[in-house]
Each structure stands twice: as C-alpha cells, then as structure tokens.
Design an enzyme around this catalytic site. Structure first.
Site, PDB file in Angstrom:
ATOM      1  N   GLU B  62       0.988  -1.249   0.501  1.00  0.00           N
ATOM      2  CA  GLU B  62       0.319  -0.422   0.050  1.00  0.00           C
ATOM      3  C   GLU B  62       0.521   1.304   0.689  1.00  0.00           C
ATOM      4  O   GLU B  62       0.945   1.933  -1.059  1.00  0.00           O
ATOM      5  CB  GLU B  62      -0.708   0.665   1.275  1.00  0.00           C
ATOM      6  N   HIS B 131      -9.871  -5.077  10.659  1.00  0.00           N
ATOM      7  CA  HIS B 131     -10.637  -4.732   9.509  1.00  0.00           C
ATOM      8  C   HIS B 131     -11.841  -4.073   9.750  1.00  0.00           C
ATOM      9  O   HIS B 131     -12.693  -3.991   8.733  1.00  0.00           O
ATOM     10  CB  HIS B 131     -11.377  -6.038   8.756  1.00  0.00           C
TER      11      HIS B 131
END
Lengths: 549, 326
Positions: B62, B131
C-alpha cells in the site's frame, strides 16, 4: 550548455554576462564541435548487462560547463553554510558539496523532459534542472521569491517545468513517487525516463523494495540511483545494513567523476527505454542463491525452498563472496535471464555532515574527509581535465571561480531583498483554486468591499471597507453573509450579488467579492464574516431575501 | 426523468466507468482491481475494457502504490487508488499525509495531486478489529485533502464523479455493509458537489447530523421518533472535510438542538470536530449542548453482540433525542 540554461532562466540578470564574455577569448579555444575523449577513473561494474565503456566523449564546451556548474554548486552550498550560521536559513539544511558530480553528470545525459526526483539534499539538483540562484536562496531564507514561494524550505525545492519533482523530507518516500512518475511516462508513452535518487540510508527502507518490485513488474522506465555517500545520517552504511551489497546498490558508478555519472546515466536511459527497467540487485541475489545451491550436486534434486533452508550458511557465505566480488572494480557478474530495470549506485561523498546540525566528524575522521577531498574531489578532477586539455589556464579558472563567488554573493543580496510571504499566503495552495480553508471570523487579510447600491437609493456612497478578499471557486462561488458587526439581517432590504469576477477564473489569485446592499442606518464595517459554498453546480441560485435564521 | 435501478457498488462502477470514458488520464490502481474485478466488484469488467495498465493490479504494497499514484498525479494523471479495506491505508499514511496532502502547498502551487483514494471502511459483520476501522478520524487533520462519505447509490455515483473531477486529493469513504443497497438513480449524467450536505428529512425539533451507515440507523430511529411525536431533521453531512456549515447552520438556526450520530470513535472523531465547529459558529443558536453519539473507544470485538454495542443503535438515538428535547 548548462550555464546558458541558468543564464536564461534567471530574469535577464546581468550577473552572468561578464562570465560569458570571459568564456570567449580563451587562450586556446578549440572549436565547439571538437570531440575530446575522457577516461573515467574506474571502470563500471554491471550485473546482467554489459556496462558502458570507460571512454566518454565530450566537447570543450561541456567540459568547461561542468567546471562552472560544479563550482557554482559548490559555492552555493558553502554560502548556504554561512547563511545558516548567521541564522538566515533556519530549520534543516542538507548540503550537497562533494556530490556535485552526480547532479552535473546526470543533467548532461538527459533532457528536461526526463524527470528527476530526490530527497532533501536537493539544492544542487534544483540548480541543474534550471533553477536560479536567487530562487534557491530566497526559498532557503523563506522569502516570497523562492521556488516554492517560501512555503517549502530547504527540503522542498520543486521545478515543474524543469522536470524536477523535489525535494522530499521523509527518507525513501520519494522512491514510490519516482515510480509513479515513470508510470505516468509509460502511460503517456513519452519516451522519457525518471531518475529516482535516494541515499544509502534510504536503501534500507521497505518502500524501496516495494517500488523496485513494481517497477520491474511493469517495466517502468525508472532508473533508481543510490547516491551512496556511505553515511545514512550519522550511521555508516556498514553499521546500518547487514549486507551493504544486498541492500543497496546496483551497478557501480564512481560518483565523484562527473563523466562516469554522465556515461552511466546515458547508458541507463537508453537501456531503460529500450528494455524497460534493469533488474535490481536484490532479485539477482535471489537467483544467485539458486546458482550457488544448484552447484552442489547433492542438493540438485532438492526443491529450491529446501535448498535455501538447508544451505543458509552457504548462502550467507555466498553473499560475502559476492560483496567481495562487487567491491573489486573489474568484476562483472553475469546471470542468466534478461530482466529489465536499472539501479545505479553512485559512489560519492559529502563533505558536510548530514545536515547543518551535524558536525560530520563524530562518526568519521577528519582525515577521511580531507583524504577524499584530496583524491576524489569532483571539481578538482574537472579542473585537472580542463588544464590537461588546455582549454583554459589556471588563471582563467581562478577568474571563473571569482566570478562565480561574486554571482553567488549578488544572488544572496537579491534574495535578502525579497520580501517575506504575505500572511494570506498561509491559506493559499492548501487546495487548488482557493477552496478550502474557510474564513469565518477575523483574519486581517480578508474583508469585503461594500458598496451601497446606487439604483434604489439614488446615491452612490464610497466603499465602506475595501480590501482584497481571498476567495474563488472553480465552478462558481456563492458567498453568503453570516453577519456584520452591529447589524443583523433584518435591516438588509436588498442584496445584489457582486460582479462576475468571482465566477470566472480571476487574473489575480485574489478577486474581490462585491456585494451591493441597501438598508437603513448602515454603519461602516471593517470586518465581515463570510462563509462559502463551493462548486454548487446546478443548484438554485442563492436567494438573498431568504433569511438565514 | 428516466431512472434505472442498481446496487451501490454498481453505481460506483458506473460513475467510475463514465469518468474513465470521458478522460483518458483517469486510471485505477489497487489490489485485485483488474482481473479479479475488485474485492467488492466496483471495478468489475474495467480491466477487460481498458487494459491492464489503466486498471492496474498492484502487489500488496500500500505504501508504495499509493506513493506511485501520487507521483503519477504530479505529472497530470488522475489515478484512483483503491484500498481493499480502508484500514490497510494506514500503511500508506505517510504518502497520504505528506505527499498527497502537502505537495501542492510545499511546492508553492506547482503540482496538483488530483488523486482519489477510496475504499470500504467501517464496522462490518464480525470482521475483527483490524478490518473494522474508521479512518476518517485519522485523516481529518491532514491539510490539503478533502474527505467525503457516500451512503446511497445516488450520492455514491455523484460523489465518485465529483471526486475524480476535483483537482484536490479526495478520500472517498465507502462502507462495507452498504455495497448492496438498491436504489433508482437517474439515467442522465449528474455530478454532486463535494462540499455539500444532503437533507434527508426536513424537520423542526432537532437536527440530527450523520453520515455513511449511521444514516440508516438514524432513519430507523426517526420512524420511532415520528410515532412518538417528534419531528427530527436528518442531514447526511456527506462532506467530512470541510463541513458544509451552510446547510448545517441553517438547520441549527431552525431547530436549536443538535445530535450527531457517527460511526467514528468518540475521541478525536468527526463528531468531535463537528461539535467544535458548530459550537464556535452557532453557539448563540443552541438551546442545549450538542450531543454526540459515536462508537465506543474500543477495538471492534469479534463477538456479534459485543460488536453490536460498539456502534450506535437506533434505540440509543431515540433515547438521546428524547433527552435533548426535554
């Protein structure tokens, strides 16, 4: 010629004219199109590619240009040193002296359409890309005339039209950006390349390897250049990397030799455009493991993973061998496969410490610094080349240096005269086209011109308060009045929106907002609260008669 | 007006596709966006249509692919970065904060970064702590970026298009549980404003400010409240940075009571900033202190019942309104 670029980009200053006239009547001035050949100091080493030859072709113009550019850069950095000590430059200042050959050699090999991105040691590369001395010094001193309007500082020099993308403070963060530049070049099929510079300290960053992987994966025209000055801030490279060869570095280039840099960069650019990026040492080493472990017959039948696991010692030993192999100048290691993608290692050295707050002598000896200065100084090398090819006499070169010194002093004087940025500049360029920071309240730079509308009342009164209000929106601005001092909305009988200037792109970045208001007992105001609604698009026109409360 | 019905992720896809068609500089990069079609199917079919370079499958890195997108944006491309889950973008925080947000300023206006960073966040169905993150509170102080949160297919498509067309870096927050919402949206092209809030239900008694998934909890609570005789005004603020103080201010001046319902954490969340902004600007119009209902300041637990009590439930909203309107 690089100097001409500097000349043309500085606003017609007279500083450079004497220098150019000095250039013409040299004692033995060969024609400009004479080709001189120069040998680099040490040969290149390459992996997975044939490195370029040691012989570099150049012209007298280029040679002298190198000298002048590097001397200018050297002088600029030394001047920045004294400016810092006299507290005109604050914060962080990372100086590039000793490494000028990298900037100058790279510039000679590429065009302005190619991109360069580097970290915070960016003053000289900025100059090389066409920046002027005045802009550089103004930016260092935080003045309006600086390349980033004084808002960036030493670590944030940029020059968009020169293809210089900065100027980044966080170590290693510029490498993925560099891959992005290369991605854009591949996307638009420009035929240009990106040189992403980083240091030996940054070579231990994870994002570097992520970027390497992506550049190799997509054949991006990126050339990653490690300016290895052997010290990552205050820690030597051998103390920061378990395997300096593994972690850095790439095809070896002597970074103190401007011609070596030029040759390498030219080669790298051609290779990158032809083949795509050259593979990283890291991936090569992975295959080196394979090579080593496969050479043992007993292991040949084992799966590659097992070979790694069982031969860990041997692999480490191999790394050691490879390090030894890499450090000898004439070694060339070829592997199978033909990957694209280059990393160049520029073996260079910085005389100053990491930054101005670092004396630079706590982690290395003064002997080491003076040793490098004596043996490998880039400016000296070019000086010797100039003298040996008889392009100028010793005296003439000294004249040039004196001239450069004067140039730098004049640039500093000019930069000192540049004003500090306007307070309203605090809020500009946060967002594009003025959107964003909402002024609700009293900010000295912001007020509105109020004119009572003449049509209804029949009389035109002078503006009650005038200033330049910072505002503007891309699709159109609607300003609504939150309030006035000492007056509420019930007293406003009518309101007409101001002139068109804020609905279009204003020539100045600060168009005036004008309202026409008629009401009773208006008092002069100096402060108006205005709120903004931007980018309204197709919405009903703001109805001023609709009360807000 | 001709309408067609679709799900929220299809609306996002439609907006994305229209923008890619319109401007060849728009490209998408992210994990699994290409051949896989996107983990929430937002980029389904785009790779076959536009090619592998324009809809780029990135490795799981990322930090660097966000950096890459920003570098590409510096030259004029308009990349859209998809975080598979907003929480993963924490790895790219340096790139988003320093390079994305600040480059326009530190370069003195030379570079614009027209990048869109989007992805699903929020508390889902027992996805676990890492998450189920809400990053809007972490990103909100970054100067130079804009943040919007979509909540319906209509505003998802409009905000996606507006974000892509914007010259500023925009972070578009989607929610994991809202991707299958169905709505009828206009056939013709429309672009919404990035700085505007949406009036969901006009009312008189109390202003309820909300965004993203909590809008639905609020509307559910509103039904109960209406039955009880209250008339709440529900505004979906949509624009998380900057706040649309015009719409909000008008509402506050009408109702004089404010309740903020959000999914962010209480500490340093969007609601906290909004409370401060409203208090500063509209203090005189408030009859009672602003009430802010947010998620608990805890990592989201896995157990279903615990997870339910981490976020604000309609019953709590009803109770808060009753308290406020006393």
């Amino acid at each position: 010629m690089a100097l001409n670029q500097i000349a043309s980009s500085s606003s017609r200053s007279n500083l450079l004219k004497p220098l150019i006239t000095l250039f013409r009547p040299f004692s033995s001035s060969p024609a400009d199109n004479t080709i001189l050949t120069v040998e680099t100091s040490v040969p290149f080493t390459g992996h997975n590619c044939d490195p370029p030859s040691r012989t570099v072709e150049t012209t007298p113009t280029e040679l002298l240009g190198f000298f002048k550019d590097m001397a200018l850069m050297r002088r600029m950095e030394i001047a920045a040193d004294s400016l810092y000590k006299s507290k005109l430059i604050r914060g962080f200042c990372h100086l590039y002296d000793g490494q000028e050959a990298v900037a100058v050699g790279m510039e000679a090999a590429i065009t302005k359409k190619d991109c360069i991105i580097t970290a915070y040691r960016d003053h000289c590369i900025y100059l090389g890309r066409g920046g002027t001395l005045v802009e550089a010094f103004s930016e260092l001193m935080g003045r309006k005339g600086g390349c980033s309007k004084g808002k960036g500082g030493s670590m944030h020099f940029y020059k968009k039209d020169g293809g210089f993308y900065g100027g980044h403070g966080i170590v290693g963060a510029q490498v993925p950006l560099g891959c992005g530049l290369a991605f854009a070049q591949k996307y638009s099929k420009d035929g240009t390349v990106t040189f992403a510079l980083y240091g030996d300290g940054a070579a231990n960053q994870g994002q570097l390897f992520e970027a390497l992987n992506m550049a190799a994966l997509w054949d991006l025209p990126a050339i990653l250049v490690c300016e290895n000055n052997h010290y990552g801030m205050g820690t030597a490279e051998w103390r920061a990397a378990k395997s300096p060869a593994y972690y850095k570095r790439g095809d070896y280039v002597d970074g103190m030799d401007a011609f070596a840099v030029k040759q390498a960069c030219k080669f790298a650019k051609e290779h990158a455009l032809k083949n795509g990026p050259i593979v990283s040492t890291f991936i090569q080493l992975l295959f080196y493991y394979r090579l080593v472990s496969q050479s043992n017959a007993a292991l040949e039948r084992l799966h590659w993973n097992k070979q790694i696991r069982y031969r860990r010692q041997r692999i480490l030993c191999s790394i050691g061998n490879m390090t030894a192999a890499l450090s000898t100048p004439c070694s060339i290691i070829k592997f199978f496969g033909s990957f694209p993608f280059i990393i160049l290692e520029m073996d260079t050295y910085r005389y100053h410490g990491h930054s101005m707050s670092d004396p630079g002598s706590t982690y290395r000896t003064r002997d080491e610094i003076s040793g490098v200065r004596q043996e490998r100084d880039p400016v000296e090398r070019i000086r010797k080349l100039v003298l040996s090819h008889e392009l100028a006499t010793e005296k003439e070169l000294k004249e040039i240096e004196k001239e450069i010194r004067k140039q730098v002093d004049e640039a500093i004087a000019q930069a000192k005269e540049s004003p500090m940025p306007d307070p309203s500049e605090l809020f500009t360029n946060v967002y594009v086209k003025g959107f964003g920071v909402e002024h609700v309240g009293d900010y000295g730079e912001f007020s509105i011109e109020i004119r009572l509308s003449g049509e209804k009342e029949g009389s035109e009164m002078p503006p009650l308060s005038t200033a330049e209000g910072w505002c503007g929106g891309r699709l159109g601005l609607e300003a609504y009045l939150l309030g006035f001092e000492g007056m509420d909305f019930s007293q406003i009988l009518s309101y007409t929106e101001g002139n068109e200037s804020f609905n279009q792109e204003a020539e100045t970045s600060r168009p005036k907002l004008c309202f026409g208001i008629s009401g009773l007992n208006m008092k002069p105001y100096t402060k108006i609260k205005v709120g903004y609604a931007y980018n309204r698009g197709p919405v009903p026109h703001f109805d001023p008669m609709r009360p807000l409360a | 007006m001709l309408l067609h019905e679709l799900l929220l992720f299809e609306a996002l896809q439609e907006g994305l596709e229209e923008e890619m068609e319109r401007d060849p500089r728009v490209c998408v990069m992210g994990e699994d966006v290409g051949h896989y079609g996107g983990s929430y199917k937002v980029t389904k079919g785009l790779a076959t249509k536009y090619g592998d370079l324009r809809v780029l499958d990135t490795p799981i890195a990322e930090n660097s692919f966000t950096g890459m997108a920003i570098g590409a944006a510096m030259t004029g491309l308009r990349p859209i970065v998809e975080g598979m889950n907003m929480g993963f973008l924490l790895l790219a925080f340096n790139q988003i904060s320093n390079n994305c947000g600040m480059l326009h300023y530190t370069s003195g206006g030379q570079f614009t970064i027209p990048v869109v960073i989007r992805g699903p966040g929020g508390v889902g169905r027992q996805l676990g702590a890492e998450h189920s993150q809400r990053l809007e509170s972490y990103f909100q102080s970054i100067p130079g970026i804009q943040m919007v949160a979509c909540s319906t297919p209509y505003n998802a498509k409009g905000l996606m298009k507006a974000a892509i067309r914007s010259e500023n870096p925009v972070i578009l927050f989607e929610h994991v549980l809202l991707y299958n919402l169905k709505e009828r949206i206009p056939d013709e092209e429309y672009v919404l404003s990035l700085e505007e809030a949406e009036m969901v239900r006009p009312g008189e008694h109390v202003t309820i400010l909300t965004y993203s998934r909590m809008r639905y909890h609020v509307m559910q609570a509103a039904k109960t409240l209406v039955n009880k005789g209250y008339d709440p005004e529900v505004i979906d603020i949509r624009s998380l940075k900057p706040f649309d103080l015009h719409t909000i201010g008008n509402s506050v001046k009408k109702t004089h009571r404010v309740l903020i319902v959000e999914e962010c954490m209480r500490t340093g969340g969007i609601g906290a900033s909004l409370t401060a902004a409203i208090s500063e600007n509209f203090h005189d119009y408030l009859d009672s202190p602003i009430v802010c209902l947010s998620s608990q300041d805890v990592p989201t637990p896995y157990a279903g019942t615990l997870e339910e009590w981490t976020v604000v439930q309609p019953a709590q909203i009803v109770a808060a309104v009753e308290q406020l309107c006393r």
